[in-house]
Design an enzyme around this catalytic site. Sequence first.
Site, PDB file in Angstrom:
ATOM      1  N   GLN A 199      48.725  39.894  32.609  1.00 43.77           N
ATOM      2  CA  GLN A 199      48.912  41.105  31.817  1.00 43.77           C
ATOM      3  C   GLN A 199      50.334  41.629  31.995  1.00 43.77           C
ATOM      4  O   GLN A 199      50.723  42.585  31.343  1.00 43.77           O
ATOM      5  CB  GLN A 199      47.942  42.186  32.296  1.00 43.77           C
ATOM      6  CG  GLN A 199      46.484  41.853  32.079  1.00 43.77           C
ATOM      7  CD  GLN A 199      45.606  42.717  32.964  1.00 43.77           C
ATOM      8  OE1 GLN A 199      45.185  42.319  34.046  1.00 43.77           O
ATOM      9  NE2 GLN A 199      45.317  43.910  32.503  1.00 43.77           N
ATOM     10  N   ASN A 200      51.067  41.048  32.922  1.00 42.12           N
ATOM     11  CA  ASN A 200      52.383  41.587  33.260  1.00 42.12           C
ATOM     12  C   ASN A 200      53.433  41.155  32.235  1.00 42.12           C
ATOM     13  O   ASN A 200      53.404  40.035  31.744  1.00 42.12           O
ATOM     14  CB  ASN A 200      52.787  41.128  34.662  1.00 42.12           C
ATOM     15  CG  ASN A 200      51.797  41.612  35.711  1.00 42.12           C
ATOM     16  OD1 ASN A 200      51.033  42.545  35.458  1.00 42.12           O
ATOM     17  ND2 ASN A 200      51.785  40.985  36.878  1.00 42.12           N
ATOM     18  N   ILE A 201      54.356  42.058  31.976  1.00 45.73           N
ATOM     19  CA  ILE A 201      55.381  41.776  30.965  1.00 45.73           C
ATOM     20  C   ILE A 201      56.742  41.545  31.609  1.00 45.73           C
ATOM     21  O   ILE A 201      57.747  41.416  30.936  1.00 45.73           O
ATOM     22  CB  ILE A 201      55.497  42.959  29.967  1.00 45.73           C
ATOM     23  CG1 ILE A 201      55.786  44.267  30.712  1.00 45.73           C
ATOM     24  CG2 ILE A 201      54.226  43.081  29.150  1.00 45.73           C
ATOM     25  CD1 ILE A 201      56.210  45.398  29.793  1.00 45.73           C
ATOM     26  N   ASP A 202      56.770  41.484  32.938  1.00 44.76           N
ATOM     27  CA  ASP A 202      58.053  41.438  33.651  1.00 44.76           C
ATOM     28  C   ASP A 202      58.702  40.056  33.680  1.00 44.76           C
ATOM     29  O   ASP A 202      59.848  39.920  34.084  1.00 44.76           O
ATOM     30  CB  ASP A 202      57.866  41.962  35.090  1.00 44.76           C
ATOM     31  CG  ASP A 202      56.653  41.364  35.764  1.00 44.76           C
ATOM     32  OD1 ASP A 202      56.495  40.125  35.725  1.00 44.76           O
ATOM     33  OD2 ASP A 202      55.850  42.127  36.336  1.00 44.76           O
ATOM     34  N   HIS A 247      50.020  40.272  27.206  1.00 47.60           N
ATOM     35  CA  HIS A 247      50.659  41.509  26.741  1.00 47.60           C
ATOM     36  C   HIS A 247      52.122  41.284  26.350  1.00 47.60           C
ATOM     37  O   HIS A 247      52.899  42.228  26.264  1.00 47.60           O
ATOM     38  CB  HIS A 247      50.568  42.610  27.811  1.00 47.60           C
ATOM     39  CG  HIS A 247      49.170  43.137  27.982  1.00 47.60           C
ATOM     40  ND1 HIS A 247      48.794  43.929  29.038  1.00 47.60           N
ATOM     41  CD2 HIS A 247      48.059  42.970  27.226  1.00 47.60           C
ATOM     42  CE1 HIS A 247      47.489  44.223  28.918  1.00 47.60           C
ATOM     43  NE2 HIS A 247      47.034  43.644  27.828  1.00 47.60           N
ATOM     44  N   CYS A 251      69.883  46.927  15.380  1.00 50.76           N
ATOM     45  CA  CYS A 251      70.281  45.572  14.998  1.00 50.76           C
ATOM     46  C   CYS A 251      71.744  45.560  14.545  1.00 50.76           C
ATOM     47  O   CYS A 251      72.170  46.431  13.790  1.00 50.76           O
ATOM     48  CB  CYS A 251      69.379  45.093  13.865  1.00 50.76           C
ATOM     49  SG  CYS A 251      69.845  43.492  13.196  1.00 50.76           S
ATOM     50  N   CYS A 311      71.559  44.523  10.564  1.00 44.96           N
ATOM     51  CA  CYS A 311      71.036  45.383   9.491  1.00 44.96           C
ATOM     52  C   CYS A 311      70.754  46.815   9.949  1.00 44.96           C
ATOM     53  O   CYS A 311      70.243  47.622   9.179  1.00 44.96           O
ATOM     54  CB  CYS A 311      69.761  44.777   8.909  1.00 44.96           C
ATOM     55  SG  CYS A 311      68.300  45.029   9.937  1.00 44.96           S
ATOM     56  N   THR A 333      44.398  43.074  39.429  1.00 42.87           N
ATOM     57  CA  THR A 333      44.186  43.676  38.115  1.00 42.87           C
ATOM     58  C   THR A 333      43.053  44.689  38.186  1.00 42.87           C
ATOM     59  O   THR A 333      42.057  44.449  38.868  1.00 42.87           O
ATOM     60  CB  THR A 333      43.892  42.617  37.029  1.00 42.87           C
ATOM     61  OG1 THR A 333      43.434  43.289  35.849  1.00 42.87           O
ATOM     62  CG2 THR A 333      42.855  41.612  37.470  1.00 42.87           C
ATOM     63  N   ASN A 377      42.160  42.086  45.629  1.00 42.80           N
ATOM     64  CA  ASN A 377      42.641  43.409  45.233  1.00 42.80           C
ATOM     65  C   ASN A 377      42.490  44.348  46.419  1.00 42.80           C
ATOM     66  O   ASN A 377      41.485  44.298  47.108  1.00 42.80           O
ATOM     67  CB  ASN A 377      41.807  43.928  44.044  1.00 42.80           C
ATOM     68  CG  ASN A 377      42.605  44.879  43.168  1.00 42.80           C
ATOM     69  OD1 ASN A 377      43.228  45.812  43.671  1.00 42.80           O
ATOM     70  ND2 ASN A 377      42.605  44.637  41.875  1.00 42.80           N
TER      71      ASN A 377
HETATM   72 ZN   LIG Z   1      68.086  43.448  11.594  1.00 41.78          ZN
END
Ligand SMILES: [Zn+2]
Length: 262
Positions: free
Chosen positions: A106-109, A126, A156, A159, A198, A223
């Site tokens: 689940q970690n986004i690191d 995730h 960006c 754009c 978790t 845990n």
């Molecule tokens: Zn763009």
Amino acid sequence: MLSPIEQLAQAFNCAERVLIITGAGLSADSGLPTYRGVGGLYNSNTNDGVPIEVALSGPMLQRDPALCWKYLAELGRACLGAQPNQGHEVIAQLQRLKPHCWLLTQNIDGFHRAAGSPDERLIEIHGQLAPLYCQSCGQKDDDLARRLAAALPPLCRRCAGVMRPPVVLFEEMLPEKAIHTLYEQLGEGFDLVLAIGTSASFPYIVEPVLRARAIGAFTAEINPARTDLSDRVDLYIAGRALDVLPELLSHISVNRICKSSP
Ligand SMILES: [Zn+2]
């Protein structure tokens, strides 16, 4: 009489297909805030008067990108300022020992990848923090650190659309490819499912454990505090991943001959 960690080591030694599930507790040992639980970033209201689940939601990114990015940047800086710990390294080592050992996080690191877990057996349910991409034209930017140091929200260069990381924000769908891979692998079955750090509050984290148990797999949880899963696994080990995993590794010997099941 085997200790709980020896029992888990034995189950690992004899398993062919293994699924390891990790949550914020693992990266908490690297100094990152846990998403839920004591001291967690996600427990409280933000200074902007909305709960963190609202600040870090898909609708907020559209409605008020600057507010959402304030907290995305907080997460980003925390991740850039920390490193994988020995727990991540042991998991990567377990995956090297077992060619059918999968990792659902689940970690986004990005710490699992940094610690050497193979991309092809890593399911980041995730998403991840980098590379940023433009919501309007898809242009990518790899340099998260530089973007976080400049004006927010990052825009960006092609754009001027608002950039975002490929993370799953609250109220957003899970990545299709990750879900597909997870259910494909669940369909093939696992001999051992191990949940680490978790709080097990999402159905797609609990379900793999219960499904595996229903077909006779060995299930375990590591845990420091009991969770919804603790009473539903074969083995609950109270402790931090950082303490338990190195000891577990010391009992692993995958070439041991196992008694085949009847
Ligand atoms: Zn763009």
